[in-house]
Write an enzyme that holds these catalytic residues in place. Structure first.
Site, PDB file in Angstrom:
ATOM      1  N   GLN A 151       0.940  -1.328  -0.056  1.00  0.00           N
ATOM      2  CA  GLN A 151       0.031  -0.152  -0.030  1.00  0.00           C
ATOM      3  C   GLN A 151       0.698   1.235   0.008  1.00  0.00           C
ATOM      4  OE1 GLN A 151      -3.110   0.815  -0.218  1.00  0.00           O
ATOM      5  NE2 GLN A 151      -3.885  -1.348  -0.337  1.00  0.00           N
ATOM      6  N   SER A 152       1.867   1.491  -1.045  1.00  0.00           N
ATOM      7  CA  SER A 152       2.664   2.467  -0.798  1.00  0.00           C
ATOM      8  C   SER A 152       2.126   3.758  -1.530  1.00  0.00           C
ATOM      9  CB  SER A 152       3.848   1.792  -1.883  1.00  0.00           C
ATOM     10  OG  SER A 152       4.891   2.969  -2.004  1.00  0.00           O
ATOM     11  N   ASN A 153       2.459   4.858  -0.832  1.00  0.00           N
ATOM     12  CA  ASN A 153       2.088   6.135  -1.065  1.00  0.00           C
ATOM     13  C   ASN A 153       2.918   6.535  -2.358  1.00  0.00           C
ATOM     14  OD1 ASN A 153      -0.265   6.653   0.783  1.00  0.00           O
ATOM     15  ND2 ASN A 153       1.723   6.543   2.325  1.00  0.00           N
ATOM     16  N   CYS A 165       4.755   4.728  -4.257  1.00  0.00           N
ATOM     17  CA  CYS A 165       4.450   4.193  -5.601  1.00  0.00           C
ATOM     18  C   CYS A 165       3.231   4.650  -6.513  1.00  0.00           C
ATOM     19  CB  CYS A 165       4.289   2.391  -5.707  1.00  0.00           C
ATOM     20  SG  CYS A 165       5.665   1.337  -5.243  1.00  0.00           S
ATOM     21  N   TYR A 224      -3.421   2.328  -8.115  1.00  0.00           N
ATOM     22  CA  TYR A 224      -2.526   1.776  -9.211  1.00  0.00           C
ATOM     23  C   TYR A 224      -2.876   1.623 -10.245  1.00  0.00           C
ATOM     24  CZ  TYR A 224       0.518   0.547  -4.730  1.00  0.00           C
ATOM     25  OH  TYR A 224       1.222   0.639  -3.687  1.00  0.00           O
TER      26      TYR A 224
END
Ligand SMILES: *Cc1c(COP(=O)(O)O)cnc(C)c1O
Length: 329
Positions: free
Chosen positions: A75-77, A79, A116
């Site tokens: 859950q990367s901000n 990315c 994404y």
């Protein structure tokens, strides 16, 4: 510090606001608490990676890259925002996601994962926690090169001396704003993760000789390891900027008391802090970074460790909230 010497793209119109948190200040019975709203930076849903990407994407474009590769947690901000910048610039984006919590990747998950797909990521690779993520990104890059493409690898969190320029710039912006507002801040609190924000801000403060202590709340590594990674990046950034007054190691302040069971794992203190800010200020924090940092700030104020006027840097992350809904029920 002359930041204009570095190539930069612009993803935010003007400065992000600094607000006094009147209700939270009253709730805690002082000291005065202000918030720098970097959750309102540009690119989809904002957050601190936008400032780093202004410099990283300028570097990628200068190298004529047609694809940006980066990595992060599921859950990367970082990315999400790297992909957003890539969309804006008309280049492709491929992501390497690390399952730091075993089995945590779910291709149908909400939050950043949904974004994404919504923003049209070209490819997602999922690797196990603790794998050689940098090696995987190089392998992805090699595959693209073999197809005649031109990839650019951006590090995890955008935290190298190029990305960290964004937070030296934020320190400059913040001091100019506080001067304009006539507010004298005694302590600055921020989240310390991949270290670019902490190192960039601290180096900016040193570069302006401002002498305001910057307290980093860790969300991943223990205190010594985090101090080391922040300091190492301060040294590299200080060199890049040609600072005459570099950051001293004793200026790197890190607390690791608010991590709980590990990166991205919810804590009771985080849940309470997220609820408190939502209910006093209608400000959305996030479960992985700013919720834990706010827990830390409140606790350090209560313990009398943070005194005087305090400025909290809100680094964003609210999309992740939607992937953690059940923790707040
Ligand atoms: C990445 C991130 C941080 C941590 O910043 P670093 O520069 O990696 O230390 C803090 N808050 C949010 C919301 C983030 O996405």
């Amino acid at each position: 510090m002359n930041l204009a010497q570095f190539p930069r793209r612009r993803y935010t119109a003007g400065f992000t606001p600094i607000e006094k948190l009147e209700n939270l200040t009253r709730y805690l019975g002082g000291p005065d608490i202000y918030m720098k709203r970097d959750d309102l930076l540009g690119l989809a849903a904002g957050g601190n990676k936008t400032r780093k990407l202004e410099f990283l994407m300028a570097d990628a474009l200068e190298q004529r890259a047609d694809t940006v590769i980066t990595c992060g947690a599921v859950q990367s901000n970082h990315c999400r925002l790297t992909l957003a910048a890539a969309v804006k610039e008309g280049v492709k984006c491929q992501l390497v996601l690390e399952q730091r919590v075993p089995g945590s990747y779910n291709e149908d998950a909400s939050g950043n994962n949904f974004l994404y797909n919504l923003m049209g990521v070209e490819k997602i690779y999922v690797v196990d926690g603790g794998s050689d993520v940098a090696g995987k990104m190089r392998a992805v890059a090699d595959e693209l090169i073999a197809k005649g493409r031109k990839p650019y690898i951006s590090p995890g969190g955008g935290s190298n001396e190029i990305g960290a320029l964004g937070y030296a710039s934020c320190a400059q912006e913040t001091l100019a704003q506080l001067f304009d507002m006539g507010v004298k801040v005694d302590n600055i609190v921020l989240t310390s993760g991949s270290a670019g924000t902490h190192a960039g801000f601290l180096t900016g403060i040193a570069g302006m000789n401002a002498g305001i202590p910057v307290t980093g709340i860790g969300i991943n590594k223990g205190r010594d390891a985090q101090t080391e990674s922040v300091y190492n990046l301060c040294v590299k950034l200080g060199d890049k900027l040609g600072l005459k007054t570099p950051v001293d190691k004793s200026d790197v302040i890190v607390f690791d008391d608010y991590i709980g069971d590990g990166y991205s794992r919810p804590t009771q203190g985080m849940v309470e802090a997220v609820k408190l800010l939502a209910r006093t200020e209608a400000i959305l924090l996030d479960p992985v970074y700013t919720g834990k940092a706010m827990h830390g700030m409140i606790d350090l104020i209560k313990k009398g460790i943070l005194t005087g006027t305090v400025l909290f840097l809100h680094t964003g992350g609210s999309p992740a909230l939607y992937a953690y809904q059940k923790e707040f029920m």
